[in-house]
Design a protein around this motif. Structure first.
Motif, PDB file in Angstrom:
ATOM      1  N   CYS A  24      -2.791   8.344  12.911  1.00 13.12           N
ATOM      2  CA  CYS A  24      -1.512   8.292  12.183  1.00 13.12           C
ATOM      3  C   CYS A  24      -1.685   8.839  10.785  1.00 13.12           C
ATOM      4  CB  CYS A  24      -0.994   6.856  12.103  1.00 13.12           C
ATOM      5  SG  CYS A  24      -0.399   6.245  13.696  1.00 13.12           S
ATOM      6  N   PHE A  25      -2.780   8.459  10.178  1.00 15.49           N
ATOM      7  CA  PHE A  25      -3.041   8.962   8.829  1.00 15.49           C
ATOM      8  C   PHE A  25      -3.229  10.470   8.874  1.00 15.49           C
ATOM      9  CE2 PHE A  25      -5.993   9.862   5.318  1.00 15.49           C
ATOM     10  CZ  PHE A  25      -5.205   9.425   4.285  1.00 15.49           C
ATOM     11  N   SER A  76      10.052   0.851   2.426  1.00 15.88           N
ATOM     12  CA  SER A  76      10.975   1.623   1.586  1.00 15.88           C
ATOM     13  C   SER A  76      11.069   3.064   2.083  1.00 15.88           C
ATOM     14  CB  SER A  76      10.512   1.598   0.131  1.00 15.88           C
ATOM     15  OG  SER A  76      10.519   0.284  -0.376  1.00 15.88           O
ATOM     16  N   ALA A  77       9.909   3.628   2.451  1.00 18.73           N
ATOM     17  CA  ALA A  77       9.898   5.005   2.953  1.00 18.73           C
ATOM     18  C   ALA A  77      10.765   5.132   4.199  1.00 18.73           C
ATOM     19  CB  ALA A  77       8.460   5.435   3.259  1.00 18.73           C
ATOM     20  N   TYR A  78      10.685   4.131   5.087  1.00 22.45           N
ATOM     21  CA  TYR A  78      11.466   4.162   6.328  1.00 22.45           C
ATOM     22  C   TYR A  78      12.970   4.116   6.036  1.00 22.45           C
ATOM     23  CZ  TYR A  78      13.150   2.855  10.974  1.00 22.45           C
ATOM     24  OH  TYR A  78      13.829   2.826  12.157  1.00 22.45           O
ATOM     25  N   ILE A 107       6.071   7.494  10.228  1.00 14.74           N
ATOM     26  CA  ILE A 107       6.105   6.137   9.661  1.00 14.74           C
ATOM     27  C   ILE A 107       5.992   5.095  10.768  1.00 14.74           C
ATOM     28  CG2 ILE A 107       7.563   4.480   8.441  1.00 14.74           C
ATOM     29  CD1 ILE A 107       8.703   6.844   6.851  1.00 14.74           C
ATOM     30  N   LEU A 108       6.768   5.279  11.855  1.00 15.02           N
ATOM     31  CA  LEU A 108       6.708   4.349  12.982  1.00 15.02           C
ATOM     32  C   LEU A 108       5.325   4.339  13.618  1.00 15.02           C
ATOM     33  CD1 LEU A 108      10.175   5.136  14.617  1.00 15.02           C
ATOM     34  CD2 LEU A 108       9.529   3.047  13.403  1.00 15.02           C
ATOM     35  N   SER A 109       4.693   5.502  13.675  1.00 13.79           N
ATOM     36  CA  SER A 109       3.344   5.584  14.232  1.00 13.79           C
ATOM     37  C   SER A 109       2.351   4.802  13.384  1.00 13.79           C
ATOM     38  CB  SER A 109       2.913   7.051  14.335  1.00 13.79           C
ATOM     39  OG  SER A 109       1.657   7.168  14.958  1.00 13.79           O
ATOM     40  N   SER A 110       2.522   4.865  12.040  1.00 13.89           N
ATOM     41  CA  SER A 110       1.633   4.109  11.154  1.00 13.89           C
ATOM     42  C   SER A 110       1.850   2.606  11.287  1.00 13.89           C
ATOM     43  CB  SER A 110       1.841   4.542   9.704  1.00 13.89           C
ATOM     44  OG  SER A 110       3.085   4.096   9.223  1.00 13.89           O
ATOM     45  N   LEU A 111       3.046   2.217  11.794  1.00 16.09           N
ATOM     46  CA  LEU A 111       3.350   0.802  12.027  1.00 16.09           C
ATOM     47  C   LEU A 111       3.049   0.395  13.475  1.00 16.09           C
ATOM     48  CD1 LEU A 111       6.758   0.630  10.116  1.00 16.09           C
ATOM     49  CD2 LEU A 111       4.568  -0.274   9.348  1.00 16.09           C
ATOM     50  N   TYR A 112       2.375   1.299  14.228  1.00 18.48           N
ATOM     51  CA  TYR A 112       1.945   1.064  15.615  1.00 18.48           C
ATOM     52  C   TYR A 112       3.105   1.017  16.605  1.00 18.48           C
ATOM     53  CZ  TYR A 112      -1.894  -0.629  12.716  1.00 18.48           C
ATOM     54  OH  TYR A 112      -2.851  -0.754  11.747  1.00 18.48           O
ATOM     55  N   ASP A 113       4.302   1.430  16.204  1.00 20.36           N
ATOM     56  CA  ASP A 113       5.431   1.506  17.124  1.00 20.36           C
ATOM     57  C   ASP A 113       5.431   2.902  17.741  1.00 20.36           C
ATOM     58  OD1 ASP A 113       7.763   1.327  18.516  1.00 20.36           O
ATOM     59  OD2 ASP A 113       9.042   0.857  16.800  1.00 20.36           O
TER      60      ASP A 113
END
Length: 628
Positions: A24-25, A76-78, A107-113
């Motif tokens: 994700c990063f 906030s970014a989302y 962003i969703l990928s970084s949140l594991y969604d």
């Protein structure tokens, strides 16, 4: 050391948590590293400026979000990116809409969604294809492939990476060729196909060197070193790690420098060079603290603990194990209690003392109690800090809202004043034009009715004189000529009489002063001397506009409540003096505005002079002299 080897393998190939974080990063870096660092204030001003094109505003806001919120304030970014997406959809900005979907997916990928992340990025891919935007299609394929790789669906990941590589080669996009090859190498590395992974990493490195992308080079040197380390070719691995370390320091890439330091510490442990392992692990920890990302913090603590254990320094080993245990929130499969039990048993065997074992257990209990108290205090302080920040934020928002409301009210009031001045000017001009028309009509009637009849009679008498030269007829004709002359003088006298003069400049200024005074914002007094007769029409109109501009400046800038207009006719010149009791200004430091420049040009055109006398907090006096 088993847990360290497990961590390294999981980090590179198996562990869902670390692979998910790593890739994700990587998506975010590869998708948005083209955004240079731009002043955030200027980006936000562009986003808020309705005068700029919608596409320019959207691009600026996307840069603002990715530069200041991605990886820092994810929630906030989302929210901000969803707001941008709505703006792009409403204004039919298809390219920017695709970019927004892409950012939301990352962003969703970084949140594991990963499920919803895949939906968002596939939307961006569809739009990029529809627009035939090749770079966007490449980027979206790399992002989708990375999500499949994070989900351990390696075959699906290879399909998207191969597609990105195919398009990159077709468009001769060297940088994206390198990125696509890197990601294909990642898939083979995760599948433990080290030979194939190394082949793709080396190909990627050659393209990265071709475009001189040092960030990509340092990452690839680390990956090649990791592959060599997994093949137990430790000395060769160190050469690659040293090269990666050199480049990452050169370009100040602290993230990759930290990753490489950890890899080097692992190699030295495997080489049983424990002091070097401890040294590089400490460097990794220090750098981790600086960048605020604790990915390798806990593993490095375990690294140091096992190194001290191998050196026989049980106290130090236990100390670092305690630190690692209290911070171990990242590796779910690691059983801290079992490892602690093993460490305790090792110390019992070395010291051969049940009493010593009991003391250590007591010490452990005290440490845990102390840590619990610290955590409780920290949570309490955090709650207080959050409450204070929330209150401060609410106060700040209320203050800003009141300021904005006051500014809006001030602007509305100013618009009302400007409208009033405009209406006064229009009504004055209409009145002057109406007076001129009536005056012309009066003169025309006099000329037609009276003078016309006289001139006709004179013509008849002259014709009669051609036939009969009688003294009586000649005398009568002479009387008619005198009568015509007097009639013409009478018309001229009426034109310049005081009756008509009362409808000129003075009356216009008095009417303007009265209307403005009725608003109770500014009281204006008009004083006149020697203005019984009118001036030339165009001159009066010019002078009225000059006076009106001076009054407008008082209303807009002076903050005055009283003003006086002096009009003095000195026969050979006209003197106009306008003074107020406002805040004034410093003539030396203040810049001349457009209003004063316009007045000065008009006065120069009339061969007049302009004098301004003002000082801060002492009002302003403007003196104008016009030759007649």
């Amino acid at each position: 050391m088993k847990q360290l080897l497990l961590f390294k393998i999981l980090h590179e190939a198996i562990s869902f948590k670390f692979i998910r974080f790593y890739f994700c990063f990587g998506i975010l870096i590869f998708s948005y590293n083209s955004f240079g660092q731009v002043n955030p204030d200027s980006l936000y001003k562009k986003w808020k400026s309705t005068k700029l094109p919608d596409s320019t505003r959207a691009n600026a806001y996307l840069k603002y979000i990715t530069q200041n919120y991605i990886g820092k304030k994810t929630d906030s970014a989302y929210l901000m990116t969803n707001n941008l997406l709505k703006f792009c959809t409403e204004n039919k900005l298809r390219l920017q809409e695709a970019d927004a979907h892409s950012v939301i997916g990352n962003i969703l990928s970084s949140l594991y969604d990963l499920k919803n992340a895949l939906v968002s990025i596939k939307k961006s891919l569809a739009i990029y294809k529809n627009l035939n935007h090749k770079k966007g299609v490449i980027k979206a394929n790399i992002e989708i492939g990375s999500i499949f790789m994070n989900s351990f669906k390696f075959n699906e990941a290879l399909e998207y990476f191969d597609e990105s590589l195919k398009i990159s080669k077709a468009t001769k996009d060297t940088l994206n060729i390198a990125k696509s090859l890197l990601n294909i190498g990642n898939v083979y590395s995760n599948k433990f196909k080290i030979k194939e992974a190394t082949e793709y990493f080396n190909k990627s490195l050659s393209f990265a060197k071709e475009v001189n992308d040092l960030n990509l080079q340092t990452l690839l040197y680390t990956k090649l070193g990791d592959n060599l380390s997994r093949q137990k070719k430790y000395n060769e691995a160190l050469e690659y790690f040293d090269e990666s370390l050199k480049i990452s320091k050169e370009i100040n890439n602290k993230y990759e420098e930290r990753n490489t330091l950890f890899s080097i510490s692992m190699v030295y442990f495997n080489l049983e060079k424990y002091h070097e392992c401890i040294n590089y692990s400490n460097k990794c920890i220090n750098l981790t603290k600086k960048i605020g990302d604790r990915t390798y913090y806990v593993p490095s603590l375990y690294n140091i603990s096992d190194s001290y254990k191998a050196l026989g320094n049980i106290n130090a080993a236990y100390k670092y194990l305690e630190k690692a245990s209290s911070l171990d929130n990242q590796i779910a499969s690691f059983d801290a209690s079992k490892d602690l039990e093993k460490m305790e048993l090792s110390k019992i065997r070395l010291r051969d003392s049940l009493l010593n074992h009991q003391k250590q257990l007591k010490l452990k209990s005290e440490i845990e109690k102390s840590n619990f108290q610290k955590r409780t205090i920290l949570i309490g302080l955090s709650g207080i800090l959050i409450a204070v920040l929330l209150i401060a934020y609410i106060i700040y928002k209320n203050t800003k809202r009141k300021q904005l409301q006051a500014e809006q009210e001030k602007e509305i009031e100013l618009q009302k004043k400007e409208k009033l001045l405009k209406n006064i000017e229009l009504s004055t001009i209409d009145a002057m034009i109406e007076g001129q028309e009536k005056e012309r009509q009066l003169i025309a009637n006099d000329l037609h009715d009276d003078l016309g009849a006289i001139m006709t009679t004179i013509k008849l008498n002259i014709n009669a004189l051609k036939e009969t030269h009688t003294p009586e007829l000649l005398e009568k004709t002479n009387q008619l000529i005198d009568s015509a002359y007097n009639k013409i003088r009478g018309v001229a006298h009426v034109k310049n009489s005081g009756v008509i003069g009362k409808k000129g400049l003075l009356v216009a200024v008095q009417n303007m002063a009265q209307k403005i005074s009725e608003t109770n914002q500014l009281q204006i007094e008009v004083k006149d001397y020697g203005l019984e007769e009118r001036l030339e029409n165009s001159l009066e109109l010019t002078l009225f506009r000059i006076i009106q501009e001076l009054i407008t400046n008082i209303i807009k800038h002076a903050q005055a409540n009283e003003a006086t207009i002096h009009l003095t006719n000195h026969k050979n010149s006209l003197n106009i003096m306008v003074e107020d009791n406002g805040i004034g200004f410093n003539l030396k430091s203040s810049k001349t505005g457009m209003g004063i420049k316009s007045i000065d040009k008009r006065i120069n055109h009339l061969n007049g002079t302009l004098t301004i006398d003002s000082d801060t907090n002492n009002g302003t006096t403007v003196i104008i002299d016009i030759p007649l």
